[in-house]
Structure formats: structure tokens, C-alpha cells
Design a protein around this motif. Structure first.
Motif, PDB file in Angstrom:
ATOM      1  N   PHE A 357      12.417  34.461  67.929  1.00 37.54           N
ATOM      2  CA  PHE A 357      11.953  34.758  66.580  1.00 37.54           C
ATOM      3  C   PHE A 357      11.837  36.257  66.352  1.00 37.54           C
ATOM      4  N   PRO A 358      11.993  36.722  65.113  1.00 39.93           N
ATOM      5  CA  PRO A 358      12.314  35.912  63.936  1.00 39.93           C
ATOM      6  C   PRO A 358      13.771  35.450  63.959  1.00 39.93           C
ATOM      7  N   LEU A 359      14.007  34.283  63.365  1.00 35.25           N
ATOM      8  CA  LEU A 359      15.371  33.822  63.191  1.00 35.25           C
ATOM      9  C   LEU A 359      16.040  34.638  62.086  1.00 35.25           C
ATOM     10  N   VAL A 360      17.353  34.503  61.994  1.00 32.05           N
ATOM     11  CA  VAL A 360      18.116  35.294  61.014  1.00 32.05           C
ATOM     12  C   VAL A 360      18.874  34.335  60.082  1.00 32.05           C
ATOM     13  N   LEU A 361      18.700  34.538  58.794  1.00 31.06           N
ATOM     14  CA  LEU A 361      19.449  33.777  57.783  1.00 31.06           C
ATOM     15  C   LEU A 361      20.570  34.674  57.263  1.00 31.06           C
ATOM     16  N   ARG A 362      21.801  34.188  57.343  1.00 34.96           N
ATOM     17  CA  ARG A 362      22.928  34.991  56.869  1.00 34.96           C
ATOM     18  C   ARG A 362      24.062  34.083  56.413  1.00 34.96           C
ATOM     19  N   ASN A 363      25.069  34.695  55.756  1.00 35.63           N
ATOM     20  CA  ASN A 363      26.289  33.975  55.398  1.00 35.63           C
ATOM     21  C   ASN A 363      27.244  33.973  56.593  1.00 35.63           C
ATOM     22  N   TRP A 364      28.204  33.080  56.569  1.00 38.70           N
ATOM     23  CA  TRP A 364      29.155  33.017  57.678  1.00 38.70           C
ATOM     24  C   TRP A 364      30.151  34.156  57.614  1.00 38.70           C
ATOM     25  N   LYS A 365      30.693  34.497  58.748  1.00 35.41           N
ATOM     26  CA  LYS A 365      31.729  35.533  58.810  1.00 35.41           C
ATOM     27  C   LYS A 365      32.850  35.075  59.727  1.00 35.41           C
ATOM     28  N   LYS A 366      33.981  35.699  59.590  1.00 34.37           N
ATOM     29  CA  LYS A 366      35.150  35.316  60.381  1.00 34.37           C
ATOM     30  C   LYS A 366      34.849  35.425  61.872  1.00 34.37           C
ATOM     31  N   GLY A 367      35.251  34.412  62.621  1.00 35.74           N
ATOM     32  CA  GLY A 367      35.027  34.408  64.059  1.00 35.74           C
ATOM     33  C   GLY A 367      33.794  33.629  64.484  1.00 35.74           C
ATOM     34  N   ASP A 368      32.943  33.222  63.524  1.00 33.58           N
ATOM     35  CA  ASP A 368      31.742  32.443  63.845  1.00 33.58           C
ATOM     36  C   ASP A 368      32.114  31.116  64.507  1.00 33.58           C
ATOM     37  N   TYR A 369      31.300  30.719  65.461  1.00 34.49           N
ATOM     38  CA  TYR A 369      31.484  29.402  66.071  1.00 34.49           C
ATOM     39  C   TYR A 369      30.107  28.850  66.417  1.00 34.49           C
ATOM     40  N   PHE A 370      30.040  27.542  66.675  1.00 32.90           N
ATOM     41  CA  PHE A 370      28.797  26.921  67.122  1.00 32.90           C
ATOM     42  C   PHE A 370      29.134  25.666  67.918  1.00 32.90           C
ATOM     43  N   PHE A 385      34.631  23.843  58.691  1.00 30.39           N
ATOM     44  CA  PHE A 385      34.679  23.816  57.232  1.00 30.39           C
ATOM     45  C   PHE A 385      35.905  23.050  56.735  1.00 30.39           C
ATOM     46  N   LYS A 386      37.015  23.252  57.430  1.00 30.77           N
ATOM     47  CA  LYS A 386      38.249  22.559  57.039  1.00 30.77           C
ATOM     48  C   LYS A 386      38.090  21.049  57.191  1.00 30.77           C
ATOM     49  N   ASP A 387      37.481  20.650  58.314  1.00 29.80           N
ATOM     50  CA  ASP A 387      37.260  19.223  58.544  1.00 29.80           C
ATOM     51  C   ASP A 387      36.300  18.636  57.506  1.00 29.80           C
ATOM     52  N   GLU A 388      35.382  19.470  57.025  1.00 31.88           N
ATOM     53  CA  GLU A 388      34.417  19.030  56.017  1.00 31.88           C
ATOM     54  C   GLU A 388      34.996  19.093  54.602  1.00 31.88           C
ATOM     55  N   LYS A 389      36.270  19.560  54.517  1.00 34.24           N
ATOM     56  CA  LYS A 389      36.954  19.707  53.223  1.00 34.24           C
ATOM     57  C   LYS A 389      36.183  20.610  52.263  1.00 34.24           C
ATOM     58  N   MET A 390      35.671  21.705  52.806  1.00 32.02           N
ATOM     59  CA  MET A 390      34.930  22.672  51.984  1.00 32.02           C
ATOM     60  C   MET A 390      35.896  23.665  51.353  1.00 32.02           C
ATOM     61  N   ASP A 391      35.693  23.964  50.080  1.00 34.24           N
ATOM     62  CA  ASP A 391      36.520  24.950  49.389  1.00 34.24           C
ATOM     63  C   ASP A 391      36.044  26.358  49.726  1.00 34.24           C
ATOM     64  N   LEU A 392      36.840  27.356  49.318  1.00 31.76           N
ATOM     65  CA  LEU A 392      36.550  28.747  49.653  1.00 31.76           C
ATOM     66  C   LEU A 392      35.195  29.201  49.134  1.00 31.76           C
ATOM     67  N   ILE A 393      34.864  28.825  47.901  1.00 31.68           N
ATOM     68  CA  ILE A 393      33.594  29.267  47.311  1.00 31.68           C
ATOM     69  C   ILE A 393      32.423  28.671  48.075  1.00 31.68           C
ATOM     70  N   SER A 394      32.521  27.391  48.436  1.00 32.94           N
ATOM     71  CA  SER A 394      31.443  26.756  49.208  1.00 32.94           C
ATOM     72  C   SER A 394      31.278  27.429  50.563  1.00 32.94           C
ATOM     73  N   LYS A 395      32.390  27.805  51.175  1.00 37.66           N
ATOM     74  CA  LYS A 395      32.317  28.504  52.455  1.00 37.66           C
ATOM     75  C   LYS A 395      31.573  29.834  52.308  1.00 37.66           C
ATOM     76  N   GLU A 396      31.909  30.559  51.269  1.00 39.14           N
ATOM     77  CA  GLU A 396      31.294  31.872  51.083  1.00 39.14           C
ATOM     78  C   GLU A 396      29.795  31.764  50.801  1.00 39.14           C
ATOM     79  N   LYS A 397      29.381  30.641  50.212  1.00 42.68           N
ATOM     80  CA  LYS A 397      27.971  30.448  49.881  1.00 42.68           C
ATOM     81  C   LYS A 397      27.191  29.755  51.005  1.00 42.68           C
ATOM     82  N   GLN A 398      27.893  29.355  52.059  1.00 49.49           N
ATOM     83  CA  GLN A 398      27.251  28.614  53.141  1.00 49.49           C
ATOM     84  C   GLN A 398      26.283  29.516  53.914  1.00 49.49           C
ATOM     85  N   TRP A 399      25.051  29.033  54.080  1.00 54.32           N
ATOM     86  CA  TRP A 399      24.043  29.773  54.844  1.00 54.32           C
ATOM     87  C   TRP A 399      23.994  29.281  56.290  1.00 54.32           C
ATOM     88  N   LEU A 400      23.749  30.234  57.193  1.00 55.63           N
ATOM     89  CA  LEU A 400      23.577  29.938  58.613  1.00 55.63           C
ATOM     90  C   LEU A 400      22.211  30.435  59.057  1.00 55.63           C
TER      91      LEU A 400
END
Length: 435
Positions: A357-370, A385-400
Motif C-alpha cells: 500500500f498504497p495501491l495505484v489506480l491507472r489506465n492500461w498501457k502497452k505491454g501490460d500483462y497479468f 481485451f481482444k478475447d473480451e471483444k473490447m473496442d478501442l475506446i473501452s480499452k482506453e477507459k479501462q482502469w487497473l
């Protein structure tokens, strides 16, 4: 004219009676007549005069004239002097556009600081005709042919039904004095050229030309209202709103004819101007997009996706345990928990000892994995994201939600296997995302 003006206010602009008004007064015929009409109707008003410092002693004379007019009528007068030439040069604007920007910026400031309700300007029927001809000469759609709007936000133009001839006749009959602006006689400016060389010939064609023109604009306005109502109904039917994004089925768009006109009507308010590119987007590959100053239009499979461009000054936020953080872009609650509960899209339970802690809230970036919960091995987020059929805008708004650099939870999607609660877990953290 006082009676006619009063009838117009009662019928079309009754809200002005009870409001505090700012009357723009240059000292010229039109604005001075407007001031006298407001005084005759006992409006609650003050004057505002802009000295643009463009005509030397003449500009200063206009300012003094307006000050004296305000004093005679017993009303307050605000005056501002501008270095219009310098502003035009630094902002790369014409002198006319620079003066307009300075004028309305200052008017808006006065409305706020003095708690006034509306700005009254003295535009009249001849001004509207000139605007129509200017727009016509440059090429325009129906909006440009409607002339000057009578009410536009906080700006009201109560003299629009009156001609310059009527205003002049009233001023002369009442012995009203005004200042003549010498630059109005010059034909160097397009508006003046139309005023002095085009409009007189048009009025010679028919004695009621101006009245006929006003009638035509009225009919155009009604036609435009029909178009607006039709487009509004189409948007309600075709625009599907999902989490800040508008989805539009391409197959539904392609049924509309004429397609170019419908694309303009449906999308022009979002700042798009290159209509051939917009039309081409319908048949483009997924991922192709167009950007305006305010919005993005993205092709995603069988849809167009419209979203507002959001500039994020900071996409990384600290998230503390047992603490409500008000500056987060989303609402998260982290609390210590005694037993493992039921998970959901917006709730996860994690092993506290595995978290830093503290944890970090951020948007995804290229190269992220889990390491997706319930699966072996790691997975790139782009593949997930591809498997989840997420569009580009949803990806950009995705929080981690992350612990240091490791992803703990792809919010609303999947937690990470590495932080799951096990039999050996001593302390549990419950994380709730209040959507």
C-alpha cells in the motif's frame, strides 16, 4: 415605435421585463435608439461601451458621448478600452474579429461580476439581411441563411424586427442625438460593401423587399425546425449511449438518403468537417478513426463509436486502505474484511499480505500483462481485451488497480491470480468499485 417595441417585448421577449440587462452601446444610431427604448419601457439596465482605440480622437469622443448619455438617463455605465490592433496581431485575427472577441469576452465578464442576466445588442433587420448575403456569398447551409438569431444564450437582439429606416425615422422624430462612425462609410469591408452597393439595388427590385426577406427567413426558420426535430428523433432512435460512448449502427446509417446530408446533420455538432472522410469511415477497417477538436469517431466492427476527447492531466492515483479518497476519478472502497465473501464484477477479495500500500489506480498501457484469476500463466492485456471483444475506446477507459507495478485487478473484468485469498491467508482486503 415605442408601442411597437413594447408589443414585441410582450409577445416574444417577455422575460426581459424582470431581468437586469446590459445594453451594448457604441454611441451610434442603432444602439442609442435601443437605449432610449429600454428607458421608455423602464427596463432595469446599465450601459457597456467598448473603446477599441482604432479611430483616435473619434473613439474617445464616442466614449465620452456614451458616458454623458448614461448620466442623462441616470443609469450606470461601464467602459473598457482595448488595444485592438495589438490583440488582432498577436491572435492572428482580422481587426473586426478581434474586436468581436474582445467585446463579448468583456460582456461575459460583466454579466458574471455584476450579476446581470442578459446582454442586449442593437442588431436590426438590415443587419440580418447583410449577414444572410455575406454567408450566401461564402457558401453555406440552411443555418447560415437564417441570419442573426434573436436570442442566443445570454445575448438578445430586440431590434431584429425593425428596419434601419424605422430606427432612423424614430430617432429624428424624437430629436435623439447619436455619433456617426466614419468607418461605416468605407467599402473596404465586405459588410459595408454589401450595405452600400448591394442592398440598395435589391430594395429597388421591390418596395417591400426587406419585409419579404424577413418572411422568407421566417419560413426558412420553420423548415430548419422541422429538420432539427427530425434529426433529434433519429438520434434518439439510432444513438445508443453506453458508458459515455455513443454507438451508431452503420447499417442503419447507410439506409439514410441523401447520406451526405444526414451525416452532416447527425455529426456536425461534434466538430467534424471532412465529410468525405466521415463517409469513407463507414466502409473502413475496424480501428480507423477521425478526430475533431472535441470528439473522436471510431469504426468498430459494424458500428461507429462517438466519444468526447478527455484530456487526462494525471492517470495515476494512490489508493489507501480504510480511507476515502475524494480525488479519484472513480469511487473505490478498500476495507479490511474477516471472511471471504462472494465476488462480483465490482467486488473482489484479496490477500492483504501480498499487497503493497498504497495501491495505484491507472489506465492500461502497452505491454501490460497479468495472471487472470482461475487461469495458469500470464496474459497480455491486449490479448485479454481482444478475447473480451473490447473496442478501442473501452480499452482506453479501462482502469487497473496495481500493487507497485503488478496488476491486482482489471476493474470490472478479472482479478489477478497472484493476489487471491488462500487457506493460509491471515488478513483479507475487500475492494468495492461503486459504479
Amino acid at each position: 415605435m415605442v408601442q411597437k417595441f413594447n408589443n414585441h417585448i410582450v409577445t416574444d421577449l417577455p422575460f426581459l421585463k424582470e431581468k437586469k440587462l446590459l445594453v451594448a452601446c457604441s454611441g451610434g444610431l442603432d444602439s442609442v435608439v435601443l437605449v432610449h427604448l429600454c428607458a421608455a419601457l423602464d427596463f432595469d439596465f446599465t450601459l457597456a461601451h467598448c473603446n477599441f482605440s482604432l479611430r483616435g480622437a473619434e473613439s474617445d469622443g464616442d466614449e465620452e458621448f456614451v458616458r454623458q448619455l448614461a448620466s442623462k438617463l441616470g443609469v450606470e455605465c461601464f467602459v473598457e478600452q482595448f488595444d485592438t490592433g495589438h490583440y488582432a496581431e498577436t491572435q492572428r485575427l482580422s481587426v473586426q474579429m478581434a474586436a468581436r472577441e474582445l467585446r463579448y469576452q468583456w460582456f461575459d465578464e460583466l454579466l458574471q461580476s455584476k450579476r446581470l442576466d442578459y446582454i442586449l445588442t442593437a442588431h436590426h433587420a438590415d443587419d440580418s439581411l447583410e449577414t444572410f448575403l455575406i454567408n450566401l456569398s461564402r457558401g453555406t447551409g440552411i443555418e447560415g441563411l437564417l441570419g442573426i438569431p434573436e436570442v442566443n444564450g445570454t445575448i438578445v437582439r430586440p431590434l431584429l424586427p425593425f428596419s434601419r429606416k424605422e430606427i432612423l425615422a424614430f430617432a429624428e422624430s424624437e430629436g435623439i442625438e447619436w455619433r456617426e462612425d466614419g468607418s461605416n462609410a468605407s467599402t473596404a469591408y465586405l459588410r459595408n460593401k454589401i450595405r452600400h452597393e448591394v442592398v440598395p439595388h435589391l430594395k429597388e427590385l421591390h418596395p417591400a423587399f426587406l419585409q419579404n426577406f424577413q418572411n422568407t427567413q421566417h419560413f426558412l426558420g420553420q423548415t430548419n425546425d422541422l429538420v432539427i426535430n427530425h434529426l433529434k428523433e433519429l438520434k434518439q432512435k439510432m444513438f445508443r449511449h453506453e458508458k459515455g460512448v455513443v454507438k451508431i449502427q452503420i447499417s442503419e446509417l447507410e439506409k439514410l438518403q441523401p447520406l451526405d446530408a444526414y451525416l452532416y446533420g447527425l455529426l456536425s455538432e461534434y466538430g467534424f468537417t471532412e465529410w468525405n472522410d466521415v463517409k469513407s469511415l463507414l466502409g473502413a477497417m475496424s480501428g480507423k478513426q477521425l478526430i475533431s477538436k472535441t470528439h473522436r469517431l471510431l469504426k468498430d466492427r459494424d458500428c461507429l463509436m462517438l466519444s468526447k476527447i478527455e484530456i487526462k492531466a494525471n492517470t495515476s492515483y494512490a489508493v489507501h486502505l480504510n480511507e476515502t479518497t475524494s480525488d479519484l476519478p472513480i469511487k473505490l472502497k478498500l476495507e479490511e474484511w474477516k471472511t471471504l465473501g462472494e465476488t462480483a464484477e465490482n467486488v473482489v477479495f484479496l490477500d492483504k499480505e501480498k499487497l503493497n500500500f498504497p495501491l495505484v489506480l491507472r489506465n492500461w498501457k502497452k505491454g501490460d500483462y497479468f495472471y487472470p484469476f482461475g487461469m495458469r500463466g500470464k496474459k497480455k492485456l491486449s490479448k485479454f481485451f481482444k478475447d473480451e471483444k473490447m473496442d478501442l475506446i473501452s480499452k482506453e477507459k479501462q482502469w487497473l488497480l496495481c500493487s507497485d507495478e503488478e496488476i491486482v485487478w482489471v476493474l470490472g473484468k478479472r482479478a489477478d491470480e497472484r493476489f487471491k485469498v488462500e487457506e493460509s491467508t491471515q488478513e483479507i482486503v475487500k475492494i468495492t468499485w461503486h459504479t
